[in-house]
Design an enzyme around this catalytic site. Structure first.
Site, PDB file in Angstrom:
ATOM      1  N   THR A  93       3.804   8.049  13.415  1.00  0.00           N
ATOM      2  CA  THR A  93       4.149   8.643  13.658  1.00  0.00           C
ATOM      3  C   THR A  93       3.482   8.785  15.828  1.00  0.00           C
ATOM      4  OG1 THR A  93       4.318  10.539  13.833  1.00  0.00           O
ATOM      5  CG2 THR A  93       5.268   9.286  12.963  1.00  0.00           C
ATOM      6  N   ASN A  94       4.911   7.834  16.854  1.00  0.00           N
ATOM      7  CA  ASN A  94       3.425   8.525  18.348  1.00  0.00           C
ATOM      8  C   ASN A  94       4.124   9.453  18.209  1.00  0.00           C
ATOM      9  OD1 ASN A  94       4.516   5.698  18.132  1.00  0.00           O
ATOM     10  ND2 ASN A  94       5.345   5.834  20.333  1.00  0.00           N
ATOM     11  N   GLU A 116      -4.655  -0.923  12.299  1.00  0.00           N
ATOM     12  CA  GLU A 116      -3.599  -1.340  11.968  1.00  0.00           C
ATOM     13  C   GLU A 116      -2.131  -0.078  12.837  1.00  0.00           C
ATOM     14  OE1 GLU A 116      -3.451   1.072   7.987  1.00  0.00           O
ATOM     15  OE2 GLU A 116      -5.191  -0.123   7.515  1.00  0.00           O
ATOM     16  N   PHE A 154       9.310   4.680   1.306  1.00  0.00           N
ATOM     17  CA  PHE A 154       8.823   3.826   2.492  1.00  0.00           C
ATOM     18  C   PHE A 154       8.115   2.496   2.506  1.00  0.00           C
ATOM     19  CE2 PHE A 154       9.636   8.133   4.681  1.00  0.00           C
ATOM     20  CZ  PHE A 154      11.216   7.607   4.536  1.00  0.00           C
ATOM     21  N   LEU A 190      22.256  -5.169  29.716  1.00  0.00           N
ATOM     22  CA  LEU A 190      22.358  -6.130  31.024  1.00  0.00           C
ATOM     23  C   LEU A 190      23.286  -7.241  29.646  1.00  0.00           C
ATOM     24  CD1 LEU A 190      19.350  -6.396  31.904  1.00  0.00           C
ATOM     25  CD2 LEU A 190      21.456  -5.701  33.502  1.00  0.00           C
ATOM     26  N   ILE A 243       0.913  -1.171  -0.200  1.00  0.00           N
ATOM     27  CA  ILE A 243       0.317  -0.118  -0.018  1.00  0.00           C
ATOM     28  C   ILE A 243       1.328   1.191   0.637  1.00  0.00           C
ATOM     29  CG2 ILE A 243      -0.560  -0.370   2.767  1.00  0.00           C
ATOM     30  CD1 ILE A 243      -3.295   1.517   1.577  1.00  0.00           C
ATOM     31  N   ALA A 244       0.579   2.196  -0.964  1.00  0.00           N
ATOM     32  CA  ALA A 244       1.866   2.885  -1.386  1.00  0.00           C
ATOM     33  C   ALA A 244       0.553   4.975  -0.418  1.00  0.00           C
ATOM     34  CB  ALA A 244       2.167   3.708  -2.759  1.00  0.00           C
ATOM     35  N   MET A 245       1.469   5.357   0.148  1.00  0.00           N
ATOM     36  CA  MET A 245       0.540   6.377   1.083  1.00  0.00           C
ATOM     37  C   MET A 245       1.735   7.144   0.596  1.00  0.00           C
ATOM     38  SD  MET A 245      -1.285   4.882   3.971  1.00  0.00           S
ATOM     39  CE  MET A 245      -0.414   3.857   4.757  1.00  0.00           C
ATOM     40  N   THR A 246       2.474   7.282   1.566  1.00  0.00           N
ATOM     41  CA  THR A 246       3.728   8.004   1.419  1.00  0.00           C
ATOM     42  C   THR A 246       4.592   8.694   0.566  1.00  0.00           C
ATOM     43  OG1 THR A 246       4.163   7.576   3.920  1.00  0.00           O
ATOM     44  CG2 THR A 246       5.885   8.555   3.310  1.00  0.00           C
TER      45      THR A 246
HETATM   46  C1  LIG Z   1      10.204   0.981   7.403  1.00  0.00           C
HETATM   47  C2  LIG Z   1       9.050   1.440   7.407  1.00  0.00           C
HETATM   48  C3  LIG Z   1       7.856   1.029   6.413  1.00  0.00           C
HETATM   49  C4  LIG Z   1       6.943   1.671   6.140  1.00  0.00           C
HETATM   50  N1  LIG Z   1       6.230   1.674   5.218  1.00  0.00           N
HETATM   51  C5  LIG Z   1       5.083   1.749   4.444  1.00  0.00           C
HETATM   52  C6  LIG Z   1       4.809   1.684   3.490  1.00  0.00           C
HETATM   53  O1  LIG Z   1       4.438   0.035   3.366  1.00  0.00           O
HETATM   54  N2  LIG Z   1       3.713   1.989   2.847  1.00  0.00           N
HETATM   55  C7  LIG Z   1       3.053   3.813   3.478  1.00  0.00           C
HETATM   56  O2  LIG Z   1       2.899   4.404   2.579  1.00  0.00           O
HETATM   57  N3  LIG Z   1       4.219   3.758   4.414  1.00  0.00           N
HETATM   58  C8  LIG Z   1       4.825   3.770   4.849  1.00  0.00           C
HETATM   59  N4  LIG Z   1       5.871   4.396   5.756  1.00  0.00           N
HETATM   60  C9  LIG Z   1       5.755   5.431   5.636  1.00  0.00           C
HETATM   61  C10 LIG Z   1       5.950   6.250   7.138  1.00  0.00           C
HETATM   62  O3  LIG Z   1       3.963   6.051   7.198  1.00  0.00           O
HETATM   63  C11 LIG Z   1       5.844   7.510   7.429  1.00  0.00           C
HETATM   64  O4  LIG Z   1       7.643   7.731   7.577  1.00  0.00           O
HETATM   65  C12 LIG Z   1       5.097   7.873   8.836  1.00  0.00           C
HETATM   66  O5  LIG Z   1       3.866   8.086   8.564  1.00  0.00           O
HETATM   67  C13 LIG Z   1       6.082  10.014   8.949  1.00  0.00           C
HETATM   68  O6  LIG Z   1       5.358  10.243   8.274  1.00  0.00           O
HETATM   69  P1  LIG Z   1       7.239  11.059   7.221  1.00  0.00           P
HETATM   70  O7  LIG Z   1       8.471  10.468   7.099  1.00  0.00           O
HETATM   71  O8  LIG Z   1       7.009  11.998   6.406  1.00  0.00           O
HETATM   72  O9  LIG Z   1       7.555  11.945   8.618  1.00  0.00           O
HETATM   73  P2  LIG Z   1       6.342  13.634   8.884  1.00  0.00           P
HETATM   74  O10 LIG Z   1       5.529  13.515   8.266  1.00  0.00           O
HETATM   75  O11 LIG Z   1       7.551  14.272   7.916  1.00  0.00           O
HETATM   76  O12 LIG Z   1       7.282  13.789  10.402  1.00  0.00           O
HETATM   77  C14 LIG Z   1       8.026  14.465  10.814  1.00  0.00           C
HETATM   78  C15 LIG Z   1       8.752  14.751  12.114  1.00  0.00           C
HETATM   79  O13 LIG Z   1       7.264  16.053  12.388  1.00  0.00           O
HETATM   80  C16 LIG Z   1       5.954  14.872  13.595  1.00  0.00           C
HETATM   81  N5  LIG Z   1       4.870  15.827  13.540  1.00  0.00           N
HETATM   82  C17 LIG Z   1       4.617  15.615  11.495  1.00  0.00           C
HETATM   83  N6  LIG Z   1       2.924  15.930  12.452  1.00  0.00           N
HETATM   84  C18 LIG Z   1       3.012  16.911  13.308  1.00  0.00           C
HETATM   85  C19 LIG Z   1       2.011  17.118  13.960  1.00  0.00           C
HETATM   86  N7  LIG Z   1       0.639  17.995  13.726  1.00  0.00           N
HETATM   87  N8  LIG Z   1       1.727  16.883  15.545  1.00  0.00           N
HETATM   88  C20 LIG Z   1       3.521  16.688  16.041  1.00  0.00           C
HETATM   89  N9  LIG Z   1       4.043  16.524  15.416  1.00  0.00           N
HETATM   90  C21 LIG Z   1       4.616  16.419  14.067  1.00  0.00           C
HETATM   91  C22 LIG Z   1       6.478  13.481  12.874  1.00  0.00           C
HETATM   92  O14 LIG Z   1       6.141  12.942  14.422  1.00  0.00           O
HETATM   93  C23 LIG Z   1       7.320  13.449  13.300  1.00  0.00           C
HETATM   94  O15 LIG Z   1       8.761  13.104  14.514  1.00  0.00           O
HETATM   95  C24 LIG Z   1       6.807   3.480   6.350  1.00  0.00           C
HETATM   96  C25 LIG Z   1       7.779   4.432   7.073  1.00  0.00           C
HETATM   97  C26 LIG Z   1       8.760   2.767   7.177  1.00  0.00           C
HETATM   98  C27 LIG Z   1      10.040   3.645   8.217  1.00  0.00           C
END
Ligand SMILES: Cc1cc2nc3c(=O)[nH]c(=O)nc-3n(C[C@H](O)[C@H](O)[C@H](O)COP(=O)(O)OP(=O)(O)OC[C@H]3O[C@@H](n4cnc5c(N)ncnc54)[C@H](O)[C@@H]3O)c2cc1C
Length: 390
Positions: free
Chosen positions: A378-379, A255, A168, A350, A135-138
């Site tokens: 993200t958390n 999810e 990703f 440990l 699934i491709a969102m990012t």
């Molecule tokens: C190993 C791996 C597998 C993945 N697999 C997939 C996949 O199969 N399909 C897919 O579509 N994506 C996938 N992803 C992408 C993943 O879902 C995104 O990396 C994630 O949603 C964060 O988006 P970003 O990397 O653009 O970070 P950003 O959105 O740029 O965030 C950067 C920082 O800003 C913070 N931030 C952003 N907005 C806010 C807010 N409103 N309030 C506070 N803090 C905020 C975030 O918490 C983070 O700390 C994958 C990522 C990894 C690392």
């Protein structure tokens, strides 16, 4: 190196989710990981993806899309079976297999929103392992803020023309089909612009990047996808145009649970390895486990792990009743992935210097766990969601 799926220590509060049938299924999954996956993890890490035929082997054993209806190749079982599959992956300390994304995320989109033909075609092939999905969102420019997606799908007669790129993407390198989040509407419509479109990997103009060089989860296939005037029939639209955001929201709680489940089981596995290690390792003429610091640290970790287990299993009960709130699922994902990071850090300590060596499972767990606080929302986004419910 210690190898083989680890049997986690018994929780202080016994679990009550599973029956004998579940236990038998768990045994099948455990054997699959022991025979097919664990001996090959280093190879998968080198090539940055699993062997393609591992998917077929998993399909043959009924380990893919088990929750889908029988008419579409599944077994029509409930999500406890998904939980078992994910737990056994974590107990094997494997991060290479991307089965859950395929079976528990992509399959649900097709099942929930696809028409009969789409279900018949895709779910059946997905259950057998003939088709690997993603699934491709990012995108390079957006992750957390899904509404900012720039990949476009423009209707031209009976076809969509797709342009853009994704990053990703789990299972991206091996995928035969990907559900792509595209902008189909006017710029000013916000989330009402988004649609989900099925793209087959052999479409002209579709290409895959090399597997990305991640710091951990090295055996898991993660790559970039490129769409350059890719034409797909209008029939590849999933559900209705403009409803993509709503469709993505439907299974979000589940999810997040998937990540919480893998983190919980991962923490239990790391802990069990560490208890054994501290019993075996000697310093100053005694086992490391006899030092008060070790015993107190392990007692603290045991307590945190078991508190999270109780919360997670309760969330799972609510999930099975289709009654799990977005906030509760977000809390499970955030708290349990944080807990997992803390557990692997303390457990590595440990192990002393051996914990820093890749031959030891705790070292791999330490680097692999980190992504859990980032993907599936993200958390920080989880805390946003929890705070909105206050
Ligand atoms: C190993 C791996 C597998 C993945 N697999 C997939 C996949 O199969 N399909 C897919 O579509 N994506 C996938 N992803 C992408 C993943 O879902 C995104 O990396 C994630 O949603 C964060 O988006 P970003 O990397 O653009 O970070 P950003 O959105 O740029 O965030 C950067 C920082 O800003 C913070 N931030 C952003 N907005 C806010 C807010 N409103 N309030 C506070 N803090 C905020 C975030 O918490 C983070 O700390 C994958 C990522 C990894 C690392």
């Amino acid at each position: 190196m210690q190898s083989g799926a680890i049997r986690p220590l018994t929780n202080m509060l016994p679990r009550n989710l599973f029956s004998e049938e579940h236990d038998a299924f768990r045994e099948t999954v455990r054997k699959f990981y022991e025979k097919e996956v664990i001996p090959n993890i280093e190879k998968y890490e080198k090539q940055q993806h699993v062997d393609r035929d591992l998917w077929n082997k998993a399909g043959d054993l009924g380990l893919l899309c088990a929750t889908m209806p029988e008419e579409y190749g599944g077994y029509g079982v409930n999500r406890l079976y998904s939980m078992i599959l994910i737990e056994e992956q974590a107990y094997a300390m494997d991060s290479s297999t991307g089965f859950s994304l395929h079976s528990d995320i992509v399959a649900n989109y097709i099942h929930n929103f696809g028409n009969h033909e789409q279900k018949q075609k895709w779910l059946t092939q997905m259950a057998s392992g003939e088709t690997v999905t993603a699934i491709a969102m990012t995108e390079p420019g957006t992750g957390s803020d899904l509404q900012a997606v720039r990949t476009t799908a423009v209707l031209d007669g009976d076809e969509y023309i797709i342009n853009g790129s994704k990053i990703f993407i789990t299972n991206g390198y091996l995928c035969d089909m990907v559900i792509v989040v595209c902008k189909t509407g006017q710029e000013d419509k916000g989330s009402a612009n988004l649609s989900l479109i099925i793209v087959e990997a052999d479409r002209v103009g579709f290409s895959k990047g090399k597997p990305l060089n991640k710091i951990g989860m090295k055996g898991q296939d993660t790559c970039e996808l490129f769409f350059n005037d890719v034409r797909v029939p209008k029939a590849n639209l999933l559900g209705m145009e403009g409803m993509g955001f709503m469709m993505l929201m439907k299974e979000l709680a589940w999810e997040r649970m998937l990540v919480a489940i893998i983190c919980q089981a991962g923490a239990e596995a790391a802990f069990a390895h560490t208890v054994q290690y501290t019993k075996d390792r000697k310093a100053f003429g005694k086992s490391i486990s006899s030092f008060q610091n070790t015993r107190f640290k392990l007692a603290e970790l045991r307590t945190e792990i078991d508190f999270c287990r109780s919360y997670l299993d309760r969330c799972m009960e609510l999930q099975l009743d289709e009654n799990l709130g977005i906030d509760a699922a977000a809390a499970a994902k955030y708290k349990i992935s944080d807990m997992f990071s803390k557990v692997v850090d303390e457990c590595l300590q440990l192990h002393g210097g051996y914990g820093y060596m890749m031959e030891y499972p705790i070292a791999r767990a330490y680097i692999d766990n980190r992504a859990n606080r980032i993907y599936a929302g993200t958390n920080e986004i989880m805390k946003e969601l929890i705070s909105r419910s206050l």
